[in-house]
Write a protein that holds these residues in place. Sequence first.
Motif, PDB file in Angstrom:
ATOM      1  N   LYS A  13     -60.724  17.673 -15.904  1.00  0.00           N
ATOM      2  CA  LYS A  13     -60.487  18.331 -14.334  1.00  0.00           C
ATOM      3  C   LYS A  13     -58.853  18.362 -14.560  1.00  0.00           C
ATOM      4  O   LYS A  13     -58.168  17.192 -14.554  1.00  0.00           O
ATOM      5  N   GLN A  56     -65.340  20.088  -8.397  1.00  0.00           N
ATOM      6  CA  GLN A  56     -65.961  20.757  -9.372  1.00  0.00           C
ATOM      7  C   GLN A  56     -65.309  20.424 -10.782  1.00  0.00           C
ATOM      8  O   GLN A  56     -63.907  20.412 -10.450  1.00  0.00           O
ATOM      9  N   ASP A  58     -63.613  21.028 -14.519  1.00  0.00           N
ATOM     10  CA  ASP A  58     -63.284  22.105 -15.276  1.00  0.00           C
ATOM     11  C   ASP A  58     -64.000  22.403 -16.760  1.00  0.00           C
ATOM     12  O   ASP A  58     -64.081  23.360 -17.175  1.00  0.00           O
TER      13      ASP A  58
END
Length: 246
Positions: A13, A56, A58
């Motif tokens: 992330k 979310q 990556d």
Amino acid sequence: MTSTAIQVRNLRKAYPTKVAVADVSFDVRAGEIFGVLGPNGAGKTTTVECVAGLRQADGGQITVLGVDPQAHPEAVRARVGIQFQEIQLRDKITVREALAMFAAFHADPADVDNLIAMLGLTDKAHARFKTLSGGQKQRVSIALALIGKPDVAILDEMTTGLDPQARRDVWDAIRAVRDARTTVLLVTHFMEEAERLCDRLVLLDAGRVVAEGTPADLIAATPEATSLEDVFVARTAAQTPRHVFA
């Protein structure tokens, strides 16, 4: 064979100015207390927020109780209790009222009074939220995470702001939760907490796993180490300066 409650593989992330999680992988067995340990900025909170489906990722893969929280966050949250570092409740709501309100969202909630007693809040059950100390508010946040009798509880810096005795009381409560077959994913930067409470753990630094295992095994495998802090310093000496832990 012990089942796997959480599986994380090559999690990444990044933000515009920082890579918060560079490459994190670990498995959490069902029914254990698994720690994510490291200094501030190591990527601990971002990691567990991705696990909970609150953020979310990556890259990488995550499963929680067999479900991908990135693709199906609602399905995961229905079986996961999450304690945030800070909570916001109405100033005038009492501790018992708050827990009863959250209990109403669940088909089979924990007993409110038992949970209040377990977390040492009996004498504050009818106190308004605004009158509580920071440590008492922290215990309320843990109770709210556990009210739905979740299969997995994610606890982020759960004893921040607690005095030493209150911290030990919360540890006893979390052991009782684990003994009742709830899997606990615990984020902490307190070395003693991780050493005393976790069945297994990962040490994170700069968004990467630098060690994984039981506290005892990590100490035994590190020359001259007598504590988890010694292990962390030894495992990261070539990468970063020594960190000072609270």
